[in-house]
Enzyme design. Structure first.
Site, PDB file in Angstrom:
ATOM      1  CE1 TYR A  33      38.693  54.086  44.233  1.00  0.00           C
ATOM      2  CE2 TYR A  33      38.348  51.738  44.578  1.00  0.00           C
ATOM      3  CZ  TYR A  33      37.863  53.038  44.569  1.00  0.00           C
ATOM      4  OH  TYR A  33      36.563  53.281  44.909  1.00  0.00           O
ATOM      5  NE  ARG A  52      40.934  54.398  52.194  1.00  0.00           N
ATOM      6  CZ  ARG A  52      39.933  55.208  51.895  1.00  0.00           C
ATOM      7  NH1 ARG A  52      38.846  55.257  52.639  1.00  0.00           N
ATOM      8  NH2 ARG A  52      40.007  56.010  50.831  1.00  0.00           N
ATOM      9  NE  ARG A 101      40.373  34.615  33.092  1.00  0.00           N
ATOM     10  CZ  ARG A 101      39.649  33.608  33.567  1.00  0.00           C
ATOM     11  NH1 ARG A 101      40.004  32.353  33.313  1.00  0.00           N
ATOM     12  NH2 ARG A 101      38.568  33.839  34.304  1.00  0.00           N
ATOM     13  CE  LYS A 151      38.976  54.493  47.651  1.00  0.00           C
ATOM     14  NZ  LYS A 151      37.536  54.667  47.884  1.00  0.00           N
ATOM     15  CD  GLU A 183      30.410  51.508  52.063  1.00  0.00           C
ATOM     16  OE1 GLU A 183      31.167  52.336  52.592  1.00  0.00           O
ATOM     17  OE2 GLU A 183      30.784  50.390  51.679  1.00  0.00           O
ATOM     18  CG  LEU A 207      36.358  52.707  52.157  1.00  0.00           C
ATOM     19  CD1 LEU A 207      37.313  51.549  51.905  1.00  0.00           C
ATOM     20  CD2 LEU A 207      36.300  53.627  50.939  1.00  0.00           C
TER      21      LEU A 207
END
Length: 298
Positions: A33, A52, A101, A151, A183, A207
């Site tokens: 995301y 990114r 699945r 991310k 972070e 990140l």
């Protein structure tokens, strides 16, 4: 007013938006995301976020969605349809749904990625009064997987960290691994000592923040000294000031760490100035992608 969202090529009222229960983002957290800030109706650092996103997709072997080259137009259309002035646009790409699945990745020739975007209107984002008082953070162990430079939507532990902070009467948490701060739960972390900005160096441990890159560039242009290295909670508690950066909070001062006030417990001089510069530059124009600073890749 009902929000308009984007799902796989369609603009829909949010209550009509649907994806499959077999989508791998839902079942496996198999997705990535981005969150892009909006100020004065303009996207902030969009090129950096798109770059990114492409890297994250490549690292996980997820195909780019068909609309990848039109992402800027989609973002702008969501801003227009939702009459946004300040806030964020959230974008998520998953590996899609194979109809059942399975741990094995589906064949990308047969299963296309899922692309979802939605807006989050946040009036007063730039004038957040918290920026004048600062936030308090606690430290927690960093037990996430080893590829934090991607991310991904694997956000359970950061969410738990925010809840731990709330339960402790704080605002956020800084994660610590092998004795050093990595972070924040959804932001990059910094301390300031004797006018020098110190923040962890880029690696797979953190990140590669788009706001981080812009802020460090502005600091460099303002002739502020920046040192990219690890630091401990103890060192942070002895710092003159501290702050975090993110797409939604820009530059936010930190005034207390694990119950220890920094200085007199109010924001220092560097963080508020960097926030001011960042907002001024962001409102002036949509900034170009921040890919380098002093030879370092961003």
């Amino acid at each position: 007013m009902t929000r308009t969202v984007y799902v796989n090529g369609d603009y829909l009222p949010e209550d009509q938006a649907k994806i499959s229960i077999f989508d791998r983002g839902f079942l496996m957290a198999d997705g990535v995301y981005e969150v892009t800030g909006v100020l004065d109706g303009k996207l902030i650092d969009f090129d950096g976020h798109r770059t990114r996103l492409e890297r994250s997709l490549t690292e996980l072997g997820i195909e780019k969605p068909a609309a990848f080259d039109n992402l800027l137009d989609i973002h702008r259309e969501l801003i227009r349809r939702n009459d946004m002035t300040e806030g964020t646009i959230y974008l998520q790409v998953t590996r899609g749904s194979a109809g059942d699945r399975d741990f094995a990745f589906p064949n990308p020739a047969q299963v296309k990625p899922t692309l979802v975007l939605f807006s989050q209107s946040r009036p007063g984002l730039a004038d957040n009064p918290v920026a004048k008082t600062g936030i308090r953070v606690i430290s927690i162990d960093d037990i996430r997987w080893g590829r934090r430079d991607i991310k991904t939507v694997q956000l359970l532990y950061p969410s738990m960290g925010k809840m731990m902070a709330m339960q402790a009467g704080a605002d956020d948490a800084w994660m610590v691994e092998d004795g050093f701060v990595t972070e924040g739960t959804s932001n990059n972390a910094y301390i300031v000592k004797d006018g020098k900005i110190i923040t962890r160096q880029l690696s797979t441990d953190i990140l590669h923040g788009i706001t981080r890159a812009a802020v460090l560039r502005f600091a460099f242009e303002a002739r502020l000294e920046v040192e990219e290295r690890s630091f401990t909670i103890g060192e942070a508690q002895q710092a003159d000031e501290a702050f975090i950066t993110s797409a939604a909070q820009f530059v936010m001062p930190v005034v207390e760490i694990d119950g220890v006030k920094l200085g007199d417990g109010t924001p220092g001089r560097v963080a508020p100035r960097l926030r001011e510069i960042y907002l001024e530059e962001s409102l002036r124009a949509v900034m170009p992608p921040c890919r380098t600073l002093c030879g370092q890749p961003y």
